[in-house]
Design a protein around this motif. Structure first.
Motif, short mmCIF file in Angstrom:
data_model
loop_
_atom_site.label_atom_id
_atom_site.label_comp_id
_atom_site.label_asym_id
_atom_site.label_seq_id
_atom_site.Cartn_x
_atom_site.Cartn_y
_atom_site.Cartn_z
N GLY A 144 66.48 -10.72 24.74
CA GLY A 144 65.76 -9.86 25.66
C GLY A 144 64.27 -10.14 25.66
O GLY A 144 63.75 -10.86 24.81
N THR A 145 63.61 -9.57 26.62
CA THR A 145 62.16 -9.74 26.73
C THR A 145 61.47 -8.83 25.72
O THR A 145 61.81 -7.66 25.59
N LEU A 146 60.51 -9.39 25.02
CA LEU A 146 59.75 -8.59 24.05
C LEU A 146 58.60 -7.91 24.76
O LEU A 146 57.87 -8.53 25.54
N LEU A 147 58.44 -6.63 24.49
CA LEU A 147 57.35 -5.86 25.08
C LEU A 147 56.33 -5.53 23.99
O LEU A 147 56.71 -5.22 22.86
N PRO A 148 55.07 -5.57 24.30
CA PRO A 148 54.07 -5.22 23.29
C PRO A 148 54.18 -3.73 22.93
O PRO A 148 54.43 -2.89 23.79
N ALA A 149 54.01 -3.45 21.66
CA ALA A 149 54.08 -2.06 21.20
C ALA A 149 52.84 -1.30 21.67
O ALA A 149 51.72 -1.82 21.59
N LEU A 150 53.04 -0.11 22.17
CA LEU A 150 51.93 0.72 22.61
C LEU A 150 51.45 1.58 21.44
O LEU A 150 52.24 2.01 20.60
N ALA A 151 50.17 1.82 21.41
CA ALA A 151 49.61 2.69 20.37
C ALA A 151 50.14 4.11 20.56
O ALA A 151 50.31 4.56 21.69
N PRO A 152 50.44 4.81 19.46
CA PRO A 152 50.93 6.19 19.60
C PRO A 152 49.87 7.07 20.26
O PRO A 152 48.68 6.88 20.06
N GLN A 153 50.35 8.03 21.02
CA GLN A 153 49.45 8.95 21.70
C GLN A 153 49.56 10.32 21.07
O GLN A 153 50.63 10.72 20.62
N THR A 154 48.47 11.04 21.02
CA THR A 154 48.44 12.39 20.48
C THR A 154 48.36 13.39 21.62
O THR A 154 47.57 13.22 22.55
N LEU A 155 49.21 14.40 21.56
CA LEU A 155 49.22 15.44 22.57
C LEU A 155 48.62 16.71 21.96
O LEU A 155 49.08 17.18 20.92
N TYR A 156 47.60 17.23 22.58
CA TYR A 156 46.98 18.47 22.13
C TYR A 156 47.44 19.61 23.01
O TYR A 156 47.44 19.49 24.23
N VAL A 157 47.82 20.71 22.38
CA VAL A 157 48.33 21.87 23.11
C VAL A 157 47.52 23.09 22.69
O VAL A 157 47.22 23.28 21.52
N THR A 158 47.19 23.91 23.67
CA THR A 158 46.49 25.16 23.39
C THR A 158 47.49 26.31 23.53
O THR A 158 48.26 26.35 24.47
N ILE A 159 47.48 27.20 22.54
CA ILE A 159 48.39 28.34 22.58
C ILE A 159 47.59 29.60 22.22
O ILE A 159 46.74 29.58 21.33
N ARG A 160 47.84 30.66 22.95
CA ARG A 160 47.14 31.92 22.69
C ARG A 160 47.73 32.60 21.45
O ARG A 160 48.88 32.36 21.07
N ARG A 161 46.93 33.45 20.84
CA ARG A 161 47.39 34.15 19.63
C ARG A 161 48.63 34.99 19.88
O ARG A 161 49.54 35.03 19.06
N ASP A 162 48.67 35.67 21.04
CA ASP A 162 49.83 36.52 21.33
C ASP A 162 51.08 35.66 21.53
O ASP A 162 52.17 36.05 21.13
N GLU A 163 50.91 34.48 22.12
CA GLU A 163 52.05 33.58 22.29
C GLU A 163 52.55 33.08 20.93
O GLU A 163 53.76 33.02 20.68
N LEU A 164 51.61 32.74 20.06
CA LEU A 164 51.98 32.28 18.72
C LEU A 164 52.69 33.37 17.94
O LEU A 164 53.72 33.13 17.29
N ARG A 165 52.18 34.59 18.04
CA ARG A 165 52.80 35.72 17.35
C ARG A 165 54.23 35.95 17.86
O ARG A 165 55.16 36.14 17.09
#
Length: 56
Positions: A2-23
């Motif tokens: 198969g065709t080799l694909l270059p590895a992509l750098a990992p990506q970080t996902l940032y999420v915002t959550i309110r205190r009431d949602e976390l509770r």
């Protein structure tokens, strides 16, 4: 081969959550853990022939 694909750098996902949602999520998690504990206990009792045999 198969065709080799270059590895992509990992990506970080940032999420915002309110205190009431976390509770609310923490409360839901606690309820689900309690329910899982109850269901596990019932399953163990049924596998061992009921609560009388589990205590013996």
């Amino acid at each position: 081969m198969g065709t080799l694909l270059p590895a992509l750098a990992p990506q970080t996902l940032y999420v915002t959550i309110r205190r009431d949602e976390l509770r609310a999520l923490k409360e839901e998690r606690a309820q689900l853990q309690h329910k899982l504990t109850q269901m596990t206990r019932l399953l163990e009792q049924s596998q061992f022939g009921g609560p009388d045999k589990a205590l013996a």
